[in-house]
Design a protein around this motif. Structure first.
Motif, PDB file in Angstrom:
ATOM      1  N   ILE A  89       0.806   5.103   1.008  1.00  0.00           N
ATOM      2  CA  ILE A  89       0.124   6.202   1.682  1.00  0.00           C
ATOM      3  C   ILE A  89       0.817   7.491   1.228  1.00  0.00           C
ATOM      4  O   ILE A  89       2.009   7.680   1.469  1.00  0.00           O
ATOM      5  CB  ILE A  89       0.221   6.084   3.231  1.00  0.00           C
ATOM      6  CG1 ILE A  89      -0.163   4.678   3.718  1.00  0.00           C
ATOM      7  CG2 ILE A  89      -0.621   7.161   3.906  1.00  0.00           C
ATOM      8  CD1 ILE A  89      -1.528   4.194   3.306  1.00  0.00           C
ATOM      9  N   ARG A 125      -6.635   7.058  -3.084  1.00  0.00           N
ATOM     10  CA  ARG A 125      -7.528   7.431  -1.981  1.00  0.00           C
ATOM     11  C   ARG A 125      -6.861   7.491  -0.609  1.00  0.00           C
ATOM     12  O   ARG A 125      -7.456   7.978   0.339  1.00  0.00           O
ATOM     13  CB  ARG A 125      -8.714   6.442  -1.911  1.00  0.00           C
ATOM     14  CG  ARG A 125      -9.665   6.528  -3.110  1.00  0.00           C
ATOM     15  CD  ARG A 125     -10.389   7.857  -3.145  1.00  0.00           C
ATOM     16  NE  ARG A 125     -11.280   7.991  -4.291  1.00  0.00           N
ATOM     17  CZ  ARG A 125     -10.945   8.533  -5.462  1.00  0.00           C
ATOM     18  NH1 ARG A 125      -9.708   8.997  -5.661  1.00  0.00           N
ATOM     19  NH2 ARG A 125     -11.811   8.622  -6.443  1.00  0.00           N
ATOM     20  N   GLU A 126      -5.669   6.970  -0.454  1.00  0.00           N
ATOM     21  CA  GLU A 126      -5.070   6.916   0.879  1.00  0.00           C
ATOM     22  C   GLU A 126      -4.019   8.006   1.080  1.00  0.00           C
ATOM     23  O   GLU A 126      -2.990   8.023   0.397  1.00  0.00           O
ATOM     24  CB  GLU A 126      -4.435   5.540   1.115  1.00  0.00           C
ATOM     25  CG  GLU A 126      -5.474   4.431   1.111  1.00  0.00           C
ATOM     26  CD  GLU A 126      -4.902   3.114   1.564  1.00  0.00           C
ATOM     27  OE1 GLU A 126      -4.131   2.517   0.790  1.00  0.00           O
ATOM     28  OE2 GLU A 126      -5.219   2.688   2.694  1.00  0.00           O
ATOM     29  N   GLU A 130      -9.396   6.949   9.043  1.00  0.00           N
ATOM     30  CA  GLU A 130      -9.364   5.549   8.595  1.00  0.00           C
ATOM     31  C   GLU A 130      -8.444   4.729   9.490  1.00  0.00           C
ATOM     32  O   GLU A 130      -8.774   3.623   9.891  1.00  0.00           O
ATOM     33  CB  GLU A 130      -8.869   5.492   7.136  1.00  0.00           C
ATOM     34  CG  GLU A 130      -8.553   4.107   6.605  1.00  0.00           C
ATOM     35  CD  GLU A 130      -9.799   3.262   6.339  1.00  0.00           C
ATOM     36  OE1 GLU A 130     -10.922   3.820   6.352  1.00  0.00           O
ATOM     37  OE2 GLU A 130      -9.635   2.047   6.125  1.00  0.00           O
ATOM     38  N   LYS A 176      -9.362   8.050   2.397  1.00  0.00           N
ATOM     39  CA  LYS A 176      -9.022   7.305   3.613  1.00  0.00           C
ATOM     40  C   LYS A 176      -7.821   8.000   4.262  1.00  0.00           C
ATOM     41  O   LYS A 176      -6.694   7.892   3.770  1.00  0.00           O
ATOM     42  CB  LYS A 176      -8.697   5.853   3.266  1.00  0.00           C
ATOM     43  CG  LYS A 176      -9.892   5.084   2.719  1.00  0.00           C
ATOM     44  CD  LYS A 176      -9.434   3.685   2.367  1.00  0.00           C
ATOM     45  CE  LYS A 176     -10.417   2.799   1.771  1.00  0.00           C
ATOM     46  NZ  LYS A 176     -11.628   2.568   1.732  1.00  0.00           N
ATOM     47  N   TRP A 177      -8.098   8.663   5.367  1.00  0.00           N
ATOM     48  CA  TRP A 177      -7.060   9.458   6.021  1.00  0.00           C
ATOM     49  C   TRP A 177      -6.301   8.648   7.071  1.00  0.00           C
ATOM     50  O   TRP A 177      -6.915   8.058   7.955  1.00  0.00           O
ATOM     51  CB  TRP A 177      -7.688  10.677   6.698  1.00  0.00           C
ATOM     52  CG  TRP A 177      -8.220  11.702   5.744  1.00  0.00           C
ATOM     53  CD1 TRP A 177      -9.536  11.950   5.453  1.00  0.00           C
ATOM     54  CD2 TRP A 177      -7.461  12.638   4.964  1.00  0.00           C
ATOM     55  NE1 TRP A 177      -9.637  12.976   4.534  1.00  0.00           N
ATOM     56  CE2 TRP A 177      -8.381  13.412   4.221  1.00  0.00           C
ATOM     57  CE3 TRP A 177      -6.095  12.895   4.830  1.00  0.00           C
ATOM     58  CZ2 TRP A 177      -7.975  14.430   3.345  1.00  0.00           C
ATOM     59  CZ3 TRP A 177      -5.689  13.905   3.953  1.00  0.00           C
ATOM     60  CH2 TRP A 177      -6.620  14.666   3.226  1.00  0.00           C
ATOM     61  N   HIS A 178      -4.992   8.676   6.959  1.00  0.00           N
ATOM     62  CA  HIS A 178      -4.136   8.036   7.965  1.00  0.00           C
ATOM     63  C   HIS A 178      -3.460   9.131   8.795  1.00  0.00           C
ATOM     64  O   HIS A 178      -2.851  10.037   8.228  1.00  0.00           O
ATOM     65  CB  HIS A 178      -3.042   7.187   7.301  1.00  0.00           C
ATOM     66  CG  HIS A 178      -3.573   5.955   6.642  1.00  0.00           C
ATOM     67  ND1 HIS A 178      -2.998   4.720   6.817  1.00  0.00           N
ATOM     68  CD2 HIS A 178      -4.630   5.772   5.803  1.00  0.00           C
ATOM     69  CE1 HIS A 178      -3.681   3.819   6.119  1.00  0.00           C
ATOM     70  NE2 HIS A 178      -4.672   4.429   5.488  1.00  0.00           N
ATOM     71  N   SER A 221       3.311  -1.591   3.523  1.00  0.00           N
ATOM     72  CA  SER A 221       2.707  -0.265   3.458  1.00  0.00           C
ATOM     73  C   SER A 221       3.837   0.745   3.606  1.00  0.00           C
ATOM     74  O   SER A 221       4.670   0.596   4.506  1.00  0.00           O
ATOM     75  CB  SER A 221       1.674  -0.103   4.582  1.00  0.00           C
ATOM     76  OG  SER A 221       0.952   1.089   4.424  1.00  0.00           O
ATOM     77  N   ALA A 253       0.844  -1.195   0.000  1.00  0.00           N
ATOM     78  CA  ALA A 253       0.000   0.000   0.000  1.00  0.00           C
ATOM     79  C   ALA A 253       0.884   1.251   0.000  1.00  0.00           C
ATOM     80  O   ALA A 253       1.928   1.280   0.651  1.00  0.00           O
ATOM     81  CB  ALA A 253      -0.901  -0.001   1.226  1.00  0.00           C
TER      82      ALA A 253
END
Ligand SMILES: *Cc1c(COP(=O)(O)O)cnc(C)c1O
Length: 220
Positions: free
Chosen positions: A25, A45-46, A87, A67-69, A208, A23
């Motif tokens: 981010i 989206r991330e 998220e 999608k917020w980290h 990730s 993933a």
């Protein structure tokens, strides 16, 4: 090439070089809503932010399917501002913060995904749990503490260095803990690697990566 078309190219280039199971981010801290929209328009989206106020401001201005980290150190009194929509909180670095995330998530009748942030760098300044603390907390979680929290995995930041052996040592340490904890109950996410070291992190088992300046350019 204009600066803004550059960021989309940077992003697409990085996407090409990382495996499908990793993933990405996009760390947009200190960058504009406009820059985020350009990456969003590619289908991404991330996104990751490290400050609560900036995250809330951007959440309010941008499409709600992002999608917020949260990737930066989080103070307990600020969890309430993001609990409804965040998220994942990648920077859970104390028992106290887990207790608060659990409490705030319950208010919204949701579960918030978290990563336990582990101290892997030799540098003194980095936040994070010691390995034994993380093991204890994970055990508590498996025993049913923090019912509105979902521990998805681990996060770590390596020492700021270009010594590849040092980086490999630190990333491998975290991968080892990830595998150990996964014996009890499978963890999904191992978040390690940033703009300068994400290829090494991936080679050490990251699935990730948190990439900012390599996409958006240097922060001023
Ligand atoms: C800023 C930041 C990143 C991204 O750093 P870059 O070097 O810009 O890629 C990743 N993780 C955390 C926790 C950060 O604060």
């Amino acid at each position: 090439m204009s600066k803004t078309s550059g960021i989309v190219e940077n992003y697409l280039q990085i996407k090409l070089t990382i495996p499908d199971n990793v993933a990405l981010i996009a760390v947009s801290k200190n960058h504009s809503v406009d820059s985020i929209e350009r990456i969003y328009n590619t289908g991404h989206r991330e996104f990751g932010e490290n400050k609560v106020q900036e995250l809330v401001d951007k959440y309010n201005q941008l499409p709600k399917d992002i999608k917020w980290h949260l990737i930066g150190h989080l103070q307990t009194n600020k969890v309430k501002y993001i609990a409804e929509f965040v998220e994942m909180i990648e920077s859970a670095d104390s028992r106290k913060i887990l207790v608060e995330i659990d409490k705030q998530a319950a208010k919204y009748q949701r579960k918030i995904k978290v990563l336990l942030q582990i101290k892997i760098a030799e540098e003194e300044t980095k936040y994070g749990l010691e390995i034994h603390e993380a093991k204890e907390l994970y055990q508590e979680y498996l025993n049913g503490e923090f019912p509105n929290v979902e521990v998805k995995g681990l996060m770590g930041m390596a020492t700021f260095t270009d010594d590849e052996q040092q980086l490999k040592k630190e990333f491998s340490l975290l991968k080892h803990l990830f595998d150990q904890l996964s014996h009890q109950n499978k963890l999904e996410t191992l978040s390690m690697g940033m703009s300068d070291d994400y290829p090494i992190a991936i080679s050490c088992g990251a699935n990730s990566v948190r990439v900012g300046s390599a996409i958006f350019g240097k922060r001023s």
